[in-house]
Motif scaffolding. Structure first.
Motif, PDB file in Angstrom:
ATOM      1  N   CYS A 149       0.849  -1.188   0.000  1.00 26.09           N
ATOM      2  CA  CYS A 149       0.000   0.000   0.000  1.00 26.09           C
ATOM      3  C   CYS A 149       0.884   1.238   0.000  1.00 26.09           C
ATOM      4  CB  CYS A 149      -0.907  -0.026   1.228  1.00 26.09           C
ATOM      5  SG  CYS A 149      -1.683   1.556   1.594  1.00 26.09           S
ATOM      6  N   PHE A 150       0.565   2.183  -0.854  1.00 19.60           N
ATOM      7  CA  PHE A 150       1.403   3.366  -1.009  1.00 19.60           C
ATOM      8  C   PHE A 150       1.325   4.276   0.207  1.00 19.60           C
ATOM      9  CE2 PHE A 150       3.309   6.950  -3.189  1.00 19.60           C
ATOM     10  CZ  PHE A 150       4.183   6.306  -4.050  1.00 19.60           C
ATOM     11  N   TYR A 151       0.295   4.112   1.023  1.00 16.00           N
ATOM     12  CA  TYR A 151       0.170   4.966   2.208  1.00 16.00           C
ATOM     13  C   TYR A 151       0.798   4.327   3.448  1.00 16.00           C
ATOM     14  CZ  TYR A 151      -1.684   8.249   5.599  1.00 16.00           C
ATOM     15  OH  TYR A 151      -1.784   9.197   6.589  1.00 16.00           O
ATOM     16  N   CYS A 152       0.359   3.115   3.802  1.00 14.75           N
ATOM     17  CA  CYS A 152       0.824   2.529   5.068  1.00 14.75           C
ATOM     18  C   CYS A 152       2.018   1.603   4.879  1.00 14.75           C
ATOM     19  CB  CYS A 152      -0.314   1.792   5.777  1.00 14.75           C
ATOM     20  SG  CYS A 152      -0.871   0.315   4.900  1.00 14.75           S
ATOM     21  N   GLY A 153       2.308   1.233   3.632  1.00  9.10           N
ATOM     22  CA  GLY A 153       3.468   0.390   3.381  1.00  9.10           C
ATOM     23  C   GLY A 153       3.252  -1.082   3.697  1.00  9.10           C
ATOM     24  N   GLU A 154       2.033  -1.441   4.122  1.00  9.40           N
ATOM     25  CA  GLU A 154       1.738  -2.846   4.415  1.00  9.40           C
ATOM     26  C   GLU A 154       1.578  -3.632   3.111  1.00  9.40           C
ATOM     27  OE1 GLU A 154       1.147  -4.442   7.559  1.00  9.40           O
ATOM     28  OE2 GLU A 154       2.087  -2.592   8.326  1.00  9.40           O
ATOM     29  N   ARG A 155       1.988  -4.895   3.152  1.00  7.78           N
ATOM     30  CA  ARG A 155       1.769  -5.773   2.021  1.00  7.78           C
ATOM     31  C   ARG A 155       0.258  -5.871   1.767  1.00  7.78           C
ATOM     32  NH1 ARG A 155       4.833  -9.295  -0.836  1.00  7.78           N
ATOM     33  NH2 ARG A 155       6.843  -8.643   0.003  1.00  7.78           N
ATOM     34  N   CYS A 156      -0.130  -5.886   0.523  1.00  9.23           N
ATOM     35  CA  CYS A 156      -1.545  -5.712   0.223  1.00  9.23           C
ATOM     36  C   CYS A 156      -1.911  -6.601  -0.964  1.00  9.23           C
ATOM     37  CB  CYS A 156      -1.765  -4.231  -0.098  1.00  9.23           C
ATOM     38  SG  CYS A 156      -3.400  -3.772  -0.563  1.00  9.23           S
ATOM     39  N   SER A 157      -2.852  -7.527  -0.770  1.00 10.31           N
ATOM     40  CA  SER A 157      -3.183  -8.439  -1.866  1.00 10.31           C
ATOM     41  C   SER A 157      -4.279  -7.854  -2.757  1.00 10.31           C
ATOM     42  CB  SER A 157      -3.608  -9.795  -1.327  1.00 10.31           C
ATOM     43  OG  SER A 157      -4.636  -9.626  -0.384  1.00 10.31           O
ATOM     44  N   SER A 158      -5.222  -7.141  -2.168  1.00  8.58           N
ATOM     45  CA  SER A 158      -6.218  -6.497  -3.029  1.00  8.58           C
ATOM     46  C   SER A 158      -6.306  -5.016  -2.696  1.00  8.58           C
ATOM     47  CB  SER A 158      -7.570  -7.181  -2.900  1.00  8.58           C
ATOM     48  OG  SER A 158      -8.298  -6.671  -1.831  1.00  8.58           O
ATOM     49  N   PHE A 159      -6.077  -4.210  -3.715  1.00  2.00           N
ATOM     50  CA  PHE A 159      -6.062  -2.769  -3.520  1.00  2.00           C
ATOM     51  C   PHE A 159      -7.466  -2.200  -3.603  1.00  2.00           C
ATOM     52  CE2 PHE A 159      -1.760  -3.737  -4.532  1.00  2.00           C
ATOM     53  CZ  PHE A 159      -0.999  -2.766  -3.895  1.00  2.00           C
ATOM     54  N   CYS A 160      -7.646  -1.063  -2.972  1.00  2.89           N
ATOM     55  CA  CYS A 160      -8.943  -0.409  -3.041  1.00  2.89           C
ATOM     56  C   CYS A 160      -9.095   0.289  -4.388  1.00  2.89           C
ATOM     57  CB  CYS A 160      -9.058   0.618  -1.919  1.00  2.89           C
ATOM     58  SG  CYS A 160     -10.640   1.463  -1.925  1.00  2.89           S
ATOM     59  N   ASN A 161     -10.304   0.277  -4.918  1.00  4.05           N
ATOM     60  CA  ASN A 161     -10.610   1.033  -6.124  1.00  4.05           C
ATOM     61  C   ASN A 161     -10.951   2.464  -5.685  1.00  4.05           C
ATOM     62  OD1 ASN A 161     -10.850   0.925  -8.930  1.00  4.05           O
ATOM     63  ND2 ASN A 161     -13.084   0.800  -8.792  1.00  4.05           N
ATOM     64  N   SER A 162      -9.914   3.277  -5.477  1.00  2.00           N
ATOM     65  CA  SER A 162     -10.145   4.613  -4.914  1.00  2.00           C
ATOM     66  C   SER A 162     -10.732   5.555  -5.958  1.00  2.00           C
ATOM     67  CB  SER A 162      -8.836   5.215  -4.404  1.00  2.00           C
ATOM     68  OG  SER A 162      -8.172   4.337  -3.543  1.00  2.00           O
ATOM     69  N   HIS A 163     -11.725   6.347  -5.548  1.00  2.00           N
ATOM     70  CA  HIS A 163     -12.318   7.334  -6.456  1.00  2.00           C
ATOM     71  C   HIS A 163     -11.511   8.621  -6.437  1.00  2.00           C
ATOM     72  CE1 HIS A 163     -16.132   5.255  -7.259  1.00  2.00           C
ATOM     73  NE2 HIS A 163     -15.961   4.759  -6.056  1.00  2.00           N
ATOM     74  N   SER A 164     -11.209   9.154  -7.611  1.00  2.00           N
ATOM     75  CA  SER A 164     -10.499  10.429  -7.627  1.00  2.00           C
ATOM     76  C   SER A 164     -11.411  11.548  -7.140  1.00  2.00           C
ATOM     77  CB  SER A 164      -9.938  10.735  -9.010  1.00  2.00           C
ATOM     78  OG  SER A 164     -10.980  10.848  -9.939  1.00  2.00           O
ATOM     79  N   ILE A 165     -12.682  11.467  -7.447  1.00  2.00           N
ATOM     80  CA  ILE A 165     -13.668  12.367  -6.841  1.00  2.00           C
ATOM     81  C   ILE A 165     -14.535  11.504  -5.935  1.00  2.00           C
ATOM     82  CG2 ILE A 165     -15.668  13.858  -7.238  1.00  2.00           C
ATOM     83  CD1 ILE A 165     -14.581  14.554  -9.905  1.00  2.00           C
ATOM     84  N   PRO A 166     -14.740  11.910  -4.687  1.00  2.00           N
ATOM     85  CA  PRO A 166     -15.573  11.098  -3.800  1.00  2.00           C
ATOM     86  C   PRO A 166     -16.894  10.729  -4.468  1.00  2.00           C
ATOM     87  CG  PRO A 166     -14.576  12.876  -2.571  1.00  2.00           C
ATOM     88  CD  PRO A 166     -14.213  13.098  -4.006  1.00  2.00           C
ATOM     89  N   ALA A 167     -17.277   9.452  -4.353  1.00  2.00           N
ATOM     90  CA  ALA A 167     -18.493   8.965  -5.007  1.00  2.00           C
ATOM     91  C   ALA A 167     -19.713   9.770  -4.578  1.00  2.00           C
ATOM     92  CB  ALA A 167     -18.684   7.487  -4.703  1.00  2.00           C
ATOM     93  N   TYR A 168     -19.674  10.267  -3.342  1.00  2.00           N
ATOM     94  CA  TYR A 168     -20.804  11.051  -2.857  1.00  2.00           C
ATOM     95  C   TYR A 168     -21.073  12.267  -3.755  1.00  2.00           C
ATOM     96  CZ  TYR A 168     -23.394  14.457  -0.094  1.00  2.00           C
ATOM     97  OH  TYR A 168     -24.308  15.400   0.311  1.00  2.00           O
ATOM     98  N   PHE A 169     -19.995  12.948  -4.144  1.00  2.00           N
ATOM     99  CA  PHE A 169     -20.160  14.142  -4.994  1.00  2.00           C
ATOM    100  C   PHE A 169     -20.675  13.754  -6.383  1.00  2.00           C
ATOM    101  CE2 PHE A 169     -16.468  15.836  -2.309  1.00  2.00           C
ATOM    102  CZ  PHE A 169     -17.316  16.445  -1.413  1.00  2.00           C
ATOM    103  N   LEU A 170     -20.161  12.644  -6.903  1.00  2.00           N
ATOM    104  CA  LEU A 170     -20.628  12.199  -8.223  1.00  2.00           C
ATOM    105  C   LEU A 170     -22.097  11.810  -8.175  1.00  2.00           C
ATOM    106  CD1 LEU A 170     -17.698  10.017  -9.646  1.00  2.00           C
ATOM    107  CD2 LEU A 170     -18.402  12.309 -10.347  1.00  2.00           C
ATOM    108  N   ARG A 171     -22.496  11.168  -7.085  1.00  2.00           N
ATOM    109  CA  ARG A 171     -23.893  10.742  -6.971  1.00  2.00           C
ATOM    110  C   ARG A 171     -24.852  11.928  -7.005  1.00  2.00           C
ATOM    111  NH1 ARG A 171     -22.955   7.651  -2.339  1.00  2.00           N
ATOM    112  NH2 ARG A 171     -21.501   6.131  -3.212  1.00  2.00           N
TER     113      ARG A 171
END
Ligand SMILES: [Zn+2]
Length: 369
Positions: A52-74
Motif C-alpha cells: 500500500c502506497f500509504y501505510c506500506g503494508e503488504r496488500c493483496s487487493s487494492f482499493c478502487n479509490s475514487h479520484s472524486i468522492p463517489a458522494y459528490f458524483l452521486r
C-alpha cells in the motif's frame, strides 16, 4: 486516467468530426482492442506495487479509490451514471456513459487506508457546518490528487516499456518520454509525502486557499484535480515550459468543484511554497467579478483537464457548443504520440480573454437543483 482499453485508444486518437475517420476507426475497433488489451493488462500488472502506497503494508487487493468522492458524483448522477469528458470530445471508440463506480478510479492504497485517510474531506457534513475547509481537508484533497498523478505516471512508465518491447519505439522518443515520466513521478511522490505529513501533523498554512465559494445551487459538474496553469490573465507566464534547467519543475494548482445535496463548493488552492509562481495569477483572479471568477474556473477545467464529470441531463446543445468542444480537445492533445508534445504543453495556448466564449456550467442558469 489510463486504466483500460478505452483510455489507451483515447491516448492514440484525437476527437474527430470526420464521418469517414469515425467509421474507419469503428471498423477496426475489435482487432485494435484485442491487441491493446493485452498490452494494457500487462502494463497494469507491471505498474502495481505489492505494498500500500500509504501505510506500506503488504496488500493483496487494492482499493478502487475514487479520484472524486463517489458522494459528490452521486449528486449529479442520473440513474447512477454521469458523462465524462469523452461525451464532449466525441472520441469515436468510447462509451459516453460511465457508472459512478467506474469513473476516475485508481488502485494504489489498501481498503483500510482508503476508508480513513480522506475521511475529513469526503464527509459532506464538513462542508455544511464549516465556513471554510480545514487544513486537514485541504491536505487530504492534495494527497488524493497526487496519488492519482502517481498512479497515472507509474502506469505510463510500464506502458512505454512494454510498447518499446513490442514495437520498438523510436529510441529518442522513448528515452525522452521516460525521462520526463521518471522526473514527474519523483516530484509527485515528494508532493504526496509532504501532503501526508501535513495531514498527520495537522499543520495550518502549508496550503494557500486562493478561493473558496459556496453556491446555494447544485452545479451540473464535478471536478477534482491538480493542473499546471501556463499563462495568467494578462498573458504572463506562470509555468515556463521552455525552461530546460533540470531543477525547474512545473507547479500545479488544485481545483475542486464539489456538488453537494443542495449546494456546491468550489475551491482553488496551491502549496504555499509555490506562492511566488502563482502570485500574479491569484491577484488578478481576485479582481474579477464573482461571475468572471466562475467563468475562469470553468474555462480552466475544460481547457486543462480531461477529468471532468457532467450531469447527463445538461442540454445537448450546450455539450455540442463548438467552443466547449474545442476547449476539451485541447486537453487531449497531450495524449498523442508526438514526442515533442508532453503534459507541459497543455494550456500553452489558453487565453483567458476567451473565457466567456464557452458556456459556463457553474452559473445558476445551469443548476440541476
Ligand atoms: Zn494502507
Amino acid at each position: 486516467m489510463l486504466n483500460n482499453v478505452d483510455d489507451f485508444i483515447q491516448m492514440l486518437s484525437l476527437g474527430t468530426d470526420s464521418e469517414l475517420e469515425l467509421n474507419a476507426m469503428k471498423e477496426n475497433k475489435v482487432e485494435f482492442r484485442k491487441q491493446l488489451g493485452r498490452l494494457l493488462s500487462q502494463s497494469r500488472k507491471d505498474a502495481k506495487d505489492e505494498k500500500c502506497f500509504y501505510c506500506g503494508e503488504r496488500c493483496s487487493s487494492f482499493c478502487n479509490s475514487h479520484s472524486i468522492p463517489a458522494y459528490f458524483l452521486r449528486n449529479i448522477a442520473v440513474e447512477g451514471e454521469v458523462y465524462n469528458n469523452n461525451k464532449l470530445v466525441n472520441l469515436p471508440l468510447l462509451d459516453n456513459d460511465n457508472g459512478v463506480n467506474q469513473s476516475g478510479t485508481f488502485q494504489l492504497i489498501c481498503r483500510e487506508c482508503d476508508s480513513k485517510i480522506f475521511s475529513d474531506y469526503e464527509n459532506p457534513d464538513n462542508y455544511n457546518y464549516k465556513d471554510v475547509p480545514t487544513a486537514k481537508m485541504i491536505s487530504q484533497i492534495a494527497m488524493k490528487n497526487y496519488l492519482k498523478s502517481i498512479s497515472k505516471r507509474k502506469f505510463e512508465i510500464a506502458l512505454y516499456d512494454n510498447m518499446n518491447e513490442s514495437f520498438e519505439l523510436p529510441y529518442e522518443f522513448y528515452k525522452h518520454k521516460q525521462t520526463i515520466n521518471d522526473l514527474d513521478l519523483k516530484e509527485y511522490i515528494k508532493d504526496f509525502n509532504r501532503a501526508k505529513r501535513i495531514d498527520i501533523k495537522g499543520w495550518d498554512n502549508e496550503y494557500y486557499l486562493i478561493y473558496h465559494q459556496k453556491l446555494d445551487y447544485v452545479v451540473p459538474m464535478a471536478f477534482q484535480s491538480n493542473v499546471a496553469l501556463m499563462i495568467d490573465f494578462e498573458g504572463g507566464i506562470i509555468n515556463d515550459i521552455y525552461n530546460e534547467s533540470p531543477d525547474y519543475r512545473i507547479k500545479s494548482i488544485h481545483i475542486c468543484v464539489f456538488p453537494l445535496e443542495n449546494s456546491s463548493v468550489i475551491m482553488l488552492f496551491i502549496d504555499s511554497k509555490d506562492n511566488k509562481r502563482y502570485r500574479s495569477f491569484y491577484k488578478q483572479f481576485r479582481k474579477l467579478s464573482a461571475k468572471d471568477k466562475l467563468a475562469a474556473i470553468n474555462y480552466i477545467i475544460f481547457n486543462y483537464s480531461e477529468d471532468v464529470f457532467i450531469n447527463k441531463e445538461v442540454n445537448d446543445d450546450i455539450l455540442k457548443h463548438k467552443g466547449l468542444i474545442d476547449a476539451s480537445r485541447k486537453s487531449f492533445e497531450i495524449l498523442t504520440m508526438n514526442p515533442n508534445v508532453d503534459t507541459a504543453l497543455v494550456g500553452s495556448n489558453v487565453d483567458f480573454s476567451k473565457m466567456n466564449d464557452i458556456p459556463n456550467l457553474l452559473l445558476e442558469e445551469f443548476k440541476i437543483r
